[in-house]
Design a protein around this motif. Structure first.
Motif, mmCIF file in Angstrom:
data_model
loop_
_atom_site.group_PDB
_atom_site.id
_atom_site.type_symbol
_atom_site.label_atom_id
_atom_site.label_comp_id
_atom_site.label_asym_id
_atom_site.label_seq_id
_atom_site.Cartn_x
_atom_site.Cartn_y
_atom_site.Cartn_z
ATOM 1 N N ALA A 189 -8.999 -2.784 22.367
ATOM 2 C CA ALA A 189 -7.782 -3.007 21.574
ATOM 3 C C ALA A 189 -8.066 -3.447 20.140
ATOM 4 O O ALA A 189 -7.441 -2.944 19.192
ATOM 5 C CB ALA A 189 -6.873 -4.013 22.277
ATOM 6 N N GLN B 156 -12.104 9.798 27.857
ATOM 7 C CA GLN B 156 -11.345 9.049 28.859
ATOM 8 C C GLN B 156 -9.919 9.564 28.988
ATOM 9 O O GLN B 156 -9.389 9.683 30.104
ATOM 10 C CB GLN B 156 -11.344 7.564 28.525
ATOM 11 N N CYS C 169 -8.768 -0.562 17.829
ATOM 12 C CA CYS C 169 -7.560 0.166 17.436
ATOM 13 C C CYS C 169 -6.857 -0.549 16.286
ATOM 14 O O CYS C 169 -6.354 0.103 15.355
ATOM 15 C CB CYS C 169 -6.626 0.313 18.636
ATOM 16 N N TRP D 75 -3.700 5.222 29.742
ATOM 17 C CA TRP D 75 -4.746 4.311 29.313
ATOM 18 C C TRP D 75 -6.116 4.907 29.608
ATOM 19 O O TRP D 75 -6.218 6.016 30.159
ATOM 20 C CB TRP D 75 -4.566 2.949 29.976
ATOM 21 N N LEU D 76 -7.178 4.214 29.262
ATOM 22 C CA LEU D 76 -8.513 4.801 29.331
ATOM 23 C C LEU D 76 -8.944 5.154 30.746
ATOM 24 O O LEU D 76 -9.772 6.051 30.938
ATOM 25 C CB LEU D 76 -9.538 3.853 28.692
ATOM 26 N N TRP E 246 -3.667 0.578 32.944
ATOM 27 C CA TRP E 246 -4.242 -0.372 31.993
ATOM 28 C C TRP E 246 -5.311 -1.193 32.688
ATOM 29 O O TRP E 246 -5.147 -1.631 33.834
ATOM 30 C CB TRP E 246 -3.152 -1.291 31.450
ATOM 31 N N TYR F 154 -4.234 7.863 21.732
ATOM 32 C CA TYR F 154 -4.556 6.636 22.462
ATOM 33 C C TYR F 154 -4.395 5.417 21.558
ATOM 34 O O TYR F 154 -3.831 4.394 21.978
ATOM 35 C CB TYR F 154 -5.973 6.677 23.029
ATOM 36 N N CYS G 178 1.956 -1.001 22.342
ATOM 37 C CA CYS G 178 2.055 -1.801 23.563
ATOM 38 C C CYS G 178 2.859 -3.075 23.278
ATOM 39 O O CYS G 178 2.544 -3.806 22.327
ATOM 40 C CB CYS G 178 0.658 -2.163 24.053
ATOM 41 N N GLN H 77 -0.885 4.541 21.367
ATOM 42 C CA GLN H 77 -0.454 3.935 22.623
ATOM 43 C C GLN H 77 -0.785 2.445 22.635
ATOM 44 O O GLN H 77 0.034 1.614 23.031
ATOM 45 C CB GLN H 77 -1.152 4.643 23.799
ATOM 46 N N VAL H 78 -1.964 2.102 22.177
ATOM 47 C CA VAL H 78 -2.377 0.698 22.119
ATOM 48 C C VAL H 78 -1.512 -0.075 21.127
ATOM 49 O O VAL H 78 -1.017 -1.166 21.419
ATOM 50 C CB VAL H 78 -3.863 0.585 21.740
ATOM 51 N N PHE I 183 -12.682 7.543 23.509
ATOM 52 C CA PHE I 183 -11.235 7.679 23.671
ATOM 53 C C PHE I 183 -10.871 9.081 24.145
ATOM 54 O O PHE I 183 -10.056 9.257 25.057
ATOM 55 C CB PHE I 183 -10.524 7.377 22.352
ATOM 56 N N ASP J 64 -9.296 -1.392 28.314
ATOM 57 C CA ASP J 64 -8.317 -1.302 27.224
ATOM 58 C C ASP J 64 -8.263 -2.602 26.436
ATOM 59 O O ASP J 64 -8.082 -2.578 25.209
ATOM 60 C CB ASP J 64 -6.935 -0.958 27.789
#
Length: 217
Positions: free
Chosen positions: A164, A141, A167, A151-152, A156, A184, A191, A187-188, A138, A160
């Motif tokens: 997921a 990236q 996460c 995103w990675l 996206w 990160y 979403c 962020q996931v 993570f 990802d």
């Protein structure tokens, strides 16, 4: 297309295929089955040679393995948009997808996905090693692609989708990461598409005992 999936509270591999279809707004029918029930295996007996989920049925094509489903969707419907454009970046993305697919067994076993729960488990050295490797991925990236997006690989991608569920595990089991990696994860978790999956998981009542490990916190 038809996508056969398991319980949204528990089924990590189902989530990966579902995310790709949903993120790109593709037309398909979702067929959700309850894991570890007789009807689960009865339905899949005539659909998948492995009787596991996810399974994608697209006309006369049946794809019964999660990473293969992602690749099939990307090639057949997305014109490659679910992977980076350059050859070197695609190779790196596929390497990370494959690593997620085949590795982190200690983490997966000690921390099964359970969206409805808040759990604490004692981690051994192998689980800690897996967590540290994910944190490195993570962090590297996000630092490498921070100028391109959140995103990675900037935009996206199927990478990802593959990460997921990890996460979600970190959220359930209260795993704390360094700032970059934790950003990160947040962020996931925020979403909108993943939030729909989580909301639907919270409405499920089915219980799979082997995924109810750990101590409530």
């Amino acid at each position: 297309m038809q996508l056969y999936i398991g319980n949204k509270n528990y089924s990590t591999w189902s989530l990966r295929a579902w995310l790709l279809l949903e993120k790109f707004g593709l037309d398909y029918e979702e067929i959700r089955l309850n894991l570890a029930t007789e009807s689960f295996y009865q339905v899949l007996e005539g659909v998948s040679p492995t009787q596991k989920v996810p399974v994608l049925v697209d006309g006369d094509v049946t794809v019964w393995e999660s990473l293969a489903i992602l690749e099939y969707i990307n090639e057949s419907y997305l014109f490659g948009r679910a992977l980076p454009k350059s050859t070197s970046e695609r190779a790196r993305a596929r390497a990370l997808c494959a690593e997620m697919h085949s590795s982190f067994g200690a983490l997966k076993n000690a921390m099964p996905m359970n969206i409805r729960a808040k759990r604490h488990v004692e981690v051994n050295s192998q689980v800690l090693k897996d967590i540290q490797r994910v944190e490195i991925i993570f962090t590297e990236q996000m630092q490498r692609y921070r100028q391109k997006g959140d995103w990675l690989f900037g935009n996206w991608s199927m990478v990802d989708a593959m990460f997921a569920p990890v996460c979600l595990r970190f959220d359930t089991y209260g795993v704390e990461l360094g700032t970059c990696a934790q950003n990160y994860v947040e962020q996931v978790l925020t979403c909108p598409v993943l939030s729909r999956w989580r909301d639907q998981a919270l409405l499920e009542k089915d219980v799979v005992r082997c995924n109810e490990t750990g101590v409530d916190r």
